[in-house]
Every structure is written in C-alpha cells, then in structure tokens.
Design a protein around this motif. Structure first.
Motif: not given
Length: 172
Positions: A20-31, A63-79
């Motif tokens: 029940n694990v699905l490895p995904v490499c994606a810049l999270l911009e849409d939940p 990964v975080l030190h590679h992400i331009p907008d941390l606020a945006a990605v944490f909002k996506i993680m929340f969703e």
C-alpha cells in the motif's frame, strides 16, 4: 530517491500487489493531481467521479531546501491529509552561513535555501492550518564538505556536523 524507494520496495520480499505504498515524484501544486489519484494496490487510476484520495501521513526528507515556496507546499500537504492526518518532514537546519557547505558548489542547482530555520518553518506549518506543531532537532549528521568552495574535495575535505530538524503537525 524515488528510484531508491522503488528498489527497496521491490526487494522487501512482499509482492507489488500487497504493498500500500505508491512512490510519487511530483511538485505538489494541486491536491487533486492525477499522479496522486492512483490506487497503490492495483496501480490503476481512480474511477471518474470518485472522491480524491486523501492520506493519513505525508512524509518528506531532505526536500524542503529545494522547494521555492514552502508556504504553498504546506498548504497542499494540509489539503492532501484526512482529518487527523499528520505531516512529518525532516531537513537540515539553517544555522547560518556555514550551512551552505551542505552541498558542494557543483550541486547548488535547485537549492533554494541552505537548510530550514526553526522559527520560520514552525510559523509556515501553523499558518497552513496544522495543530500540535513541533519542530525539534532530531539528529546530527557528520558530513565531509569541500575545504574550499568549488574545490570538489568532499571525499577528503573537513567534516562538519549538520543538525537535522524534524517538523510535524496534525490536521484537525
């Protein structure tokens, strides 16, 4: 890192259909990103009209030190999380100008910041809606660094100790 995880899953002794694990490499911009809307057991896309997948846990390491907008990605993680779901992320701490040495100069492409700062990441996670936020030093990593920026001598260069933060929160 996705290739490493996929290899580990393949060699774990369990069959792909049992995982029940699905490895995904994606810049999270849409939940509702279609790359996340796959059944990890069957590897099939969810049926049209199905509610979007939501998760119990989102994990990220280095990964975080590679992400331009941390606020945006944490909002996506929340969703992406179900109510009661948790986020758990680790990255090295920005402890000042010396933190830059974590990456050799030849590998600076894609580095947005040299670690994360405790007070900044706590604020970002809390402002994204998470509760029970914790940010603490989890461990320290001794790592060889270049003796002079750009020299490329990480095999023989001096050793520095990099503190790593673990950051977590819960979706109410």
């Amino acid at each position: 890192m996705i290739d490493v995880l996929t290899a580990k899953l393949s060699s774990s002794g369990s069959h792909k259909q049992d995982q029940n694990v699905l490895p995904v490499c994606a810049l999270l911009e849409d939940p509702n990103d279609t790359r996340l809307q796959i059944d990890p057991m069957t590897r099939d896309a969810l049926e049209a009209g199905s509610p979007p997948r939501r998760f119990d846990l989102v994990v990220s390491h280095l990964v975080l030190h590679h992400i331009p907008d941390l606020a945006a990605v944490f909002k996506i993680m929340f969703e992406l999380l179900k109510p009661g779901g948790k986020v758990a992320v680790t990255d090295f701490e920005d402890f000042g100008p010396e933190a830059r040495k974590f990456h050799p100069e030849s590998k600076m492409e894609g580095v947005e910041r040299h670690g994360i700062r405790k007070e900044d990441i706590r604020k970002i996670i809390e402002e994204s809606g998470f509760e029970g936020v914790t940010v603490e030093t989890a461990f320290e990593l001794p790592k060889r660094v270049e003796s002079v920026p750009g020299k490329g001598d990480t095999e023989s260069g001096p050793t520095m100790v990099f503190p790593f933060l673990i950051c977590s929160g819960t979706k109410p």
